[in-house]
Design an enzyme around this catalytic site. Structure first.
Site, PDB file in Angstrom:
ATOM      1  CG  HIS A  16      56.473 -24.251  16.310  1.00 56.10           C
ATOM      2  ND1 HIS A  16      57.256 -23.539  17.183  1.00 56.10           N
ATOM      3  CD2 HIS A  16      55.779 -23.370  15.737  1.00 56.10           C
ATOM      4  CE1 HIS A  16      56.907 -22.066  16.736  1.00 56.10           C
ATOM      5  NE2 HIS A  16      56.291 -22.263  15.759  1.00 56.10           N
ATOM      6  CG  HIS A 196      53.874 -19.080  18.777  1.00 59.20           C
ATOM      7  ND1 HIS A 196      53.219 -20.230  18.501  1.00 59.20           N
ATOM      8  CD2 HIS A 196      54.455 -19.059  17.502  1.00 59.20           C
ATOM      9  CE1 HIS A 196      53.240 -20.597  17.531  1.00 59.20           C
ATOM     10  NE2 HIS A 196      54.198 -20.179  16.690  1.00 59.20           N
ATOM     11  CD  GLU A 199      58.403 -15.880  16.169  1.00 62.51           C
ATOM     12  OE1 GLU A 199      57.030 -15.728  16.776  1.00 62.51           O
ATOM     13  OE2 GLU A 199      58.691 -16.217  15.152  1.00 62.51           O
ATOM     14  CG  ASP A 277      57.300 -21.096  12.752  1.00 60.32           C
ATOM     15  OD1 ASP A 277      56.272 -21.415  13.290  1.00 60.32           O
ATOM     16  OD2 ASP A 277      57.917 -20.001  13.222  1.00 60.32           O
ATOM     17  CG  ASP A 278      55.033 -20.243   9.230  1.00 60.39           C
ATOM     18  OD1 ASP A 278      53.882 -20.946   9.379  1.00 60.39           O
ATOM     19  OD2 ASP A 278      55.530 -19.931  10.353  1.00 60.39           O
TER      20      ASP A 278
END
Ligand code: HPA
Ligand code: ZN
Length: 330
Positions: A16, A196, A199, A277-278
């Site tokens: 991810h 997604h 979340e 993720d980021d």
């Protein structure tokens, strides 16, 4: 061996990761200068200081603005290469990378520009580091079904190098059901599918991703714990959850890392994995996500190895490749 050493020594897969979310403030600054783009910041430090998010939407506003500096093939090459070099340093031997074509085509960048840049970097990294890569084309859920279908068609020349499709962006108010037909078409075309869900969004969005989109994995999914029946289904079917601890903290899905439920889900027998993720926005690449869990929750060596094994089990590698890596984790 201390856990920190074990974390970095273990071979791992990342499942991810948004490539646009690995754009470093330094590279953003350099590309803005190169293309004469004026940013609302006056230094790299100012960019870093701006990364204070209260929720998913406040992050996405900055993330899409940041993507504005990505204009030509070499920009996309540099972006991908920097991430893959980092993977190599962290013993990430396999990675399944999401990219957002609509973010770039909406800014006038043709499909072939980013695909060529990405693929060149993937090829170089395979040769230099032996790292394996799969690509996941993600649809922006705040856009329409028709736009997603158009994007699926625009990608046709690249179908053989794209392994899966995904669904990301602003979750609340954009339930997965809107994309049922898009995902059915993607599956007919032979793509794996991920989305997604859970979340910021409620457990109902996870139900929809499973029942209407027939996902192979859920990205995030941490809110499944609010619904016992859902948790049981995820456990029975071993539907992987690609969990992102530092992302959850930074976007205020949890108030403190000590509240994170990933180890509880792991001990309950769910197929959870750790991901970044980021990473440049949320303050940590993969090993730092593992370390943050250990610091806050105290991870055992067995839990750490299980999470590394899960990353291969939950991947889209062949059964043979999965087994090869799982044996190396023991
Ligand atoms: N959630 C939803 N969309 C995203 C994310 C995320 O964490 N990162 C990049 N796009
Ligand atoms: Zn994500």
């Amino acid at each position: 061996m201390s856990l920190k050493h074990l974390i970095s020594a273990l071979p791992k897969a990342e499942l991810h990761l948004h490539i646009e979310g690995s754009l470093s403030p330094q590279l953003m600054w350099e590309l803005a200068q190169k293309h004469h783009i004026s940013l609302p910041y006056h230094s790299v430090e100012e960019i870093e200081k701006a990364y204070n998010f209260s929720d998913l939407q406040s992050f996405l506003d900055l993330y899409y603005a940041g993507a504005d500096v990505l204009r030509n093939e070499d920009d996309f090459y540099q972006l991908m290469m920097a991430y893959l070099q980092r993977c190599h340093q962290e013993n990430v031997v396999h990675t399944e990378i999401m990219f957002d074509p609509q973010t770039h085509t909406d800014r006038g960048v043709p499909f072939s520009t980013f695909m060529k840049g990405f693929l060149k970097a993937v090829q170089v990294a395979k040769g230099e580091y032996g790292i394996s890569v799969k690509l996941i084309m993600s649809f922006l859920r705040h856009l329409s079904e028709a736009q997603a279908l158009q994007t699926l068609r625009d990608a046709e020349a690249w179908y053989d190098v794209i392994d899966a499709v995904g669904l990301d962006s602003s979750e609340l108010g954009h339930p997965p059901e809107k994309f049922e037909r898009v995902f059915a078409e993607a599956r007919t075309l032979g793509f794996k599918v991920v989305a997604h869900a859970g979340e910021e969004g409620p457990p109902d969005y996870i139900w929809q991703a499973i029942n209407l989109l027939s996902v192979d994995r859920i990205d995030h999914g941490v809110r499944c714990q609010e619904d016992e029946e859902l948790m049981e289904l995820i456990k029975q079917r071993q539907i992987p959850l690609t969990v992102c601890p530092l992302s959850n903290l930074k976007l205020c899905v949890i108030d403190d890392m000590s509240q994170h439920n990933i180890l509880k889900l792991l001990d309950a027998g769910l197929l959870v994995t750790v991901n970044s993720d980021d990473p440049t926005y949320f303050g940590g690449f993969l090993n730092e996500n593992f370390e943050a869990l250990d610091v806050a929750l105290g991870m055992t060596e067995a839990q750490c190895r299980q999470l590394a094994k899960n990353s291969f089990t939950a991947s889209f590698l062949s059964e043979e490749e999965k087994q090869k890596w799982i044996e190396k984790v023991d």
